[in-house]
Scaffold this motif. Structure first.
Motif, PDB file in Angstrom:
ATOM      1  N   ASP A   1       0.844  -1.205   0.000  1.00  0.00           N
ATOM      2  CA  ASP A   1       0.000   0.000   0.000  1.00  0.00           C
ATOM      3  C   ASP A   1       0.878   1.255   0.000  1.00  0.00           C
TER       4      ASP A   1
ATOM      5  N   ARG B   1       2.437   1.830  -3.419  1.00  0.00           N
ATOM      6  CA  ARG B   1       1.479   2.312  -4.428  1.00  0.00           C
ATOM      7  C   ARG B   1       1.044   3.749  -4.127  1.00  0.00           C
ATOM      8  N   ASP B   2       0.957   4.066  -2.839  1.00  0.00           N
ATOM      9  CA  ASP B   2       0.498   5.397  -2.447  1.00  0.00           C
ATOM     10  C   ASP B   2       1.431   5.934  -1.357  1.00  0.00           C
TER      11      ASP B   2
ATOM     12  N   HIS C   1       3.439  -9.130  -8.036  1.00  0.00           N
ATOM     13  CA  HIS C   1       4.105  -7.872  -7.705  1.00  0.00           C
ATOM     14  C   HIS C   1       4.926  -7.318  -8.867  1.00  0.00           C
TER      15      HIS C   1
ATOM     16  N   LEU D   1       3.969  -3.951 -10.582  1.00  0.00           N
ATOM     17  CA  LEU D   1       4.303  -2.781  -9.763  1.00  0.00           C
ATOM     18  C   LEU D   1       5.794  -2.458  -9.890  1.00  0.00           C
TER      19      LEU D   1
ATOM     20  N   ASP E   1       6.598  -0.921 -13.190  1.00  0.00           N
ATOM     21  CA  ASP E   1       6.158   0.487 -13.192  1.00  0.00           C
ATOM     22  C   ASP E   1       7.205   1.369 -12.512  1.00  0.00           C
TER      23      ASP E   1
END
Lengths: 303, 429
Positions: free
Chosen positions: A145, A148-149, A172, A175, A178
């Motif tokens: 979490d 991502r944020d 995963h 992510l 990215d």
């Protein structure tokens, strides 16, 4: 060395240590009630309480009351964080005696989960790491979490990546890719690349980065090593070109030589290192070391 | 023609047998060609002058050691027996650098033979020479082979699920001694000159925690950083590249401690923990053992993941060394004494402890027992032999087989390793 002299010196030191153990109560049969009281007194001096934990932690796992006290201290969010850190250290050490610690393991994990969102960063990091190493789903969710944020991040991104790596799954990888594509922080990008090294779908990404001289050397080196495992034949061909390219980075050339010598790929040219050493251009000490090591490792009959 | 002689060490004339520690190894010398001599030929065994490892000799195993030994060799080839070992404090740094020199005992007599040998000793990693270090790293990396080698089986036997075999009971020390020896023997199959070094965690180890050796601290990533030519740069376990390791202490200037300064017991404090094995093993498993593990963040700080980090093996080599020092100080080699090992029977004996932790129990995984309460798989079986140096502990080691590692009470029990600071000779009372 004179064995008798060695023994005489040693005997004196051991005798002194035996005396010191007794003086500190380390040789006692059970926990000292006064020390337990000192640890439990939340109004006490920090140093005094930490020193008391340092004494009761010795063989603590043999005494359930000591472990229970340490768990209470660790889980008390209102208590002094320095004392709580000491309690966590003592518990972590005791957890290595896994059979004796077993009856406390469930409580320990529950308290670690509560500490994972603690106000104290050090406690938070350590708790999250112990949980991540134990492949705890709750901790994994908190860490992901945060990646991502960033507003939800409990620890710095690089620490979170390291901990996520303790229980990495294919889900995963998107992510991580990215992060490689978008992060402006080279360290974070390199960390993500390292974690992607197990992802077969990232093979082309690694091949592209390792051959791109404009990329960061560490990123290229990590990509080289990752590629050597995911696509050994392709790596061997790329690596030999890099090793012989005098204009390329010496550290990357050394990494490629080391990987060719110690990796699982096909046998590279036995005289590759000799060709590097024979060139008249200046070479870094690290490249020279890698070349000599390559020659030793590839010598007939070695291994 | 000239007189020619043949050397046998550890029961073999093959070069693979010519590795010794401080523990005396059986040896023979015999004449192959007497060059016409009719009377016994007196020879002197000794060392080469100059650098390198040095040997000592004994006629009987318990004799005082000698730098030179005279032997009378029968001209018809009957072997003359003696014992050879390394001279304490004079270990080798390279394979074959401790040649056993055979000279005629006649004044200024000719050299009759020079046999390359190695005084192969487990050493303090912080003091390892560059070439020794690089040989160790290269062998370790090849054993791992980027996660595709047999190192994975070592990693797999040290898990939470297998932990009761190895931890929390008295077998903790014998089991890990076997584990270290297993790895060392596999390394030696790749490079005979390699031994497992130890991390002396009660002292700073600035030469160990460097990019050229076990990796430096990278506070950003929390992953050990390596020089480009260090083969540990390729280290991979469980499919993942790199070694997550974050020291909580100053590796350059401090002994191991956690982030609150709670440190490991020193060596002498550990040796002083008690006079019986039962007094030693439990406390030692917590501190210094557990404390050394948790002086880092990262994989080495948890049982389930610790063996993913090569540091694990250097840490446990030191734990084993502490036991070895304690054994020698306390004279605890006689396996029939409960002071040496408390649980004297097997798991079916009255008063037994958990299976695998009694003196006569075989140890998982090397025993290949895969039925409850043992784990369902046995990734490291059988235990690798080392026929050129010793027959012990056999393919299914018992707890007992790990105790008398120098063969004090039982000469056959010697395991073929020694530590740089643990002599063979008993301490002088």
């Amino acid at each position: 060395m004179d064995v008798d002299e060695y023994d005489r010196t040693y005997a004196v030191a051991v005798e002194e240590a035996e005396t010191a153990h007794l003086a500190q109560g380390l040789g006692a049969d059970g926990p000292d009630e006064e020390l337990l009281g000192t640890v439990a007194a939340t109004s006490g001096e920090t140093d005094t309480r930490v020193a008391a934990i340092d004494q009761i932690r010795f063989n603590a796992v043999a005494y359930p009351a000591v472990i229970e006290l340490l768990l209470t201290v660790l889980g008390d969010t209102g208590d002094d964080p320095v004392v709580r850190r000491a309690a966590l250290g003592a518990l972590a050490e005791s957890s290595f005696r896994v059979v004796d610690f077993g009856p406390h393991a469930t409580d320990y994990r529950a308290i670690l989960r509560s500490v994972a969102t603690d106000a104290d960063l050090t406690l938070r990091e350590r708790a999250l790491e112990f949980l991540a190493l134990a492949k705890d789903e709750y901790a994994q969710r908190l860490l992901l979490d945060g990646l991502r944020d960033p507003k939800k991040a409990l620890v710095a991104a690089r620490r979170a990546l390291q901990m996520v790596g303790h229980d990495l799954h294919a889900e995963h990888y998107d992510l991580l890719r990215d992060i490689v594509a978008s992060s402006e922080h080279q360290g974070i990008r390199n960390d993500a690349l390292r974690l992607l090294a197990a992802d077969g779908d990232s093979k082309d990404l690694f091949a592209r980065i390792v051959q791109d001289a404009s990329q960061d050397t560490e990123a290229r080196s990590t990509s080289a090593i990752a590629l050597s495992s995911l696509a050994p034949e392709e790596f061997a061909s790329i690596a030999q070109d890099i090793v012989l390219d005098e204009d390329d980075d010496d550290d990357l050339r050394a990494t490629c030589l080391t990987t060719l010598a110690h990796g699982p790929g096909p046998s590279a040219e036995p005289d590759l290192a000799a060709r590097v050493l024979d060139t008249p251009t200046a070479k870094s000490a690290e490249l020279t070391r890698a070349a000599h090591q390559y020659t030793r490792t590839m010598a007939p009959g070695n291994g | 023609m000239a007189i020619t002689v043949e050397l046998s060490v550890n029961g073999t004339t093959e070069p693979g047998g010519r590795y010794v520690g401080w523990t005396p190894a059986p040896a023979t010398l015999r004449v192959l060609d007497a060059d016409g001599a009719a009377a016994p030929i007196r020879v002197t065994l000794g060392n080469r002058t100059g650098a390198g490892g040095k040997l000592v000799f004994r006629l009987e195993r318990k004799d005082a050691s000698l730098d030179q030994l005279d032997l009378d060799l029968a001209v018809h080839g009957t072997p003359s027996e003696f014992f050879v070992a390394g001279r304490f404090g004079s270990s080798s740094v390279a394979d074959g650098d401790a040649p056993l020199m055979v000279r005629s005992a006649v004044a200024a007599g000719p050299e009759l033979g020079s046999f390359p040998m190695m005084v192969r000793i487990r050493k303090d990693a912080n003091q390892l020479g560059t070439a020794e270090r690089d040989r160790f790293l290269s062998a370790l990396a090849r054993l791992n082979n980027q996660g595709q080698g047999i190192f994975q089986s070592f990693r797999n036997i040290h898990r939470d699920s297998t932990s009761p075999e190895a931890h929390g009971r008295h077998g903790f020390l014998p089991w890990h001694r076997a584990f270290m020896l297993d790895l060392e023997r596999e390394l030696q199959r790749l490079d005979r000159s390699v031994t497992l070094p130890y991390w002396r965690f009660d002292r700073p180890a600035p030469q160990l925690f460097t990019p050229d050796f076990l990796g430096a601290t990278d506070p950003g990533s929390g992953v050990a950083s390596f020089a480009p030519a260090n083969p540990l740069r390729l280290w991979r376990t469980d499919g993942q590249l790199g070694i997550a390791r974050r020291p909580l202490f100053d590796t350059q200037n401090s002994p191991a401690h956690d982030d609150n300064g709670q440190g490991v017991l020193t060596e002498v404090q550990t040796v002083a923990l008690g006079t019986t094995f039962a007094q030693l093993v439990g406390p030692l498993e917590s501190n210094p053992h557990g404390t050394a593990h948790t002086s880092f963040g990262g994989v080495v700080s948890a049982i389930d993941t610790a063996a993913r980090d090569p540091l694990f093996f250097l840490l446990h080599c030191n734990v084993d060394r502490l036991w070895a020092i304690w054994q020698r100080r306390r004279g605890r080699f006689d396996t029939q004494s409960p002071l040496t090992y408390r649980f004297q029977g097997s798991s079916t004996s009255p008063g037994a402890t958990r299976i695998g932790h009694n003196l006569l129990d075989t140890m998982w995984p090397w025993n290949n027992v895969r039925v409850r309460p043992r784990p369902p798989t046995a990734p490291r079986t059988p235990f690798p032999d080392a026929p050129a140096t010793t027959a012990s502990p056999g393919n299914e080691p018992t707890v007992r087989s790990m105790i008398d590692f120098q063969g004090h009470a039982d000469v056959v029990a010697r395991l073929g390793f020694d530590y740089d600071d643990v002599p063979f000779e008993a301490p002088n009372p």
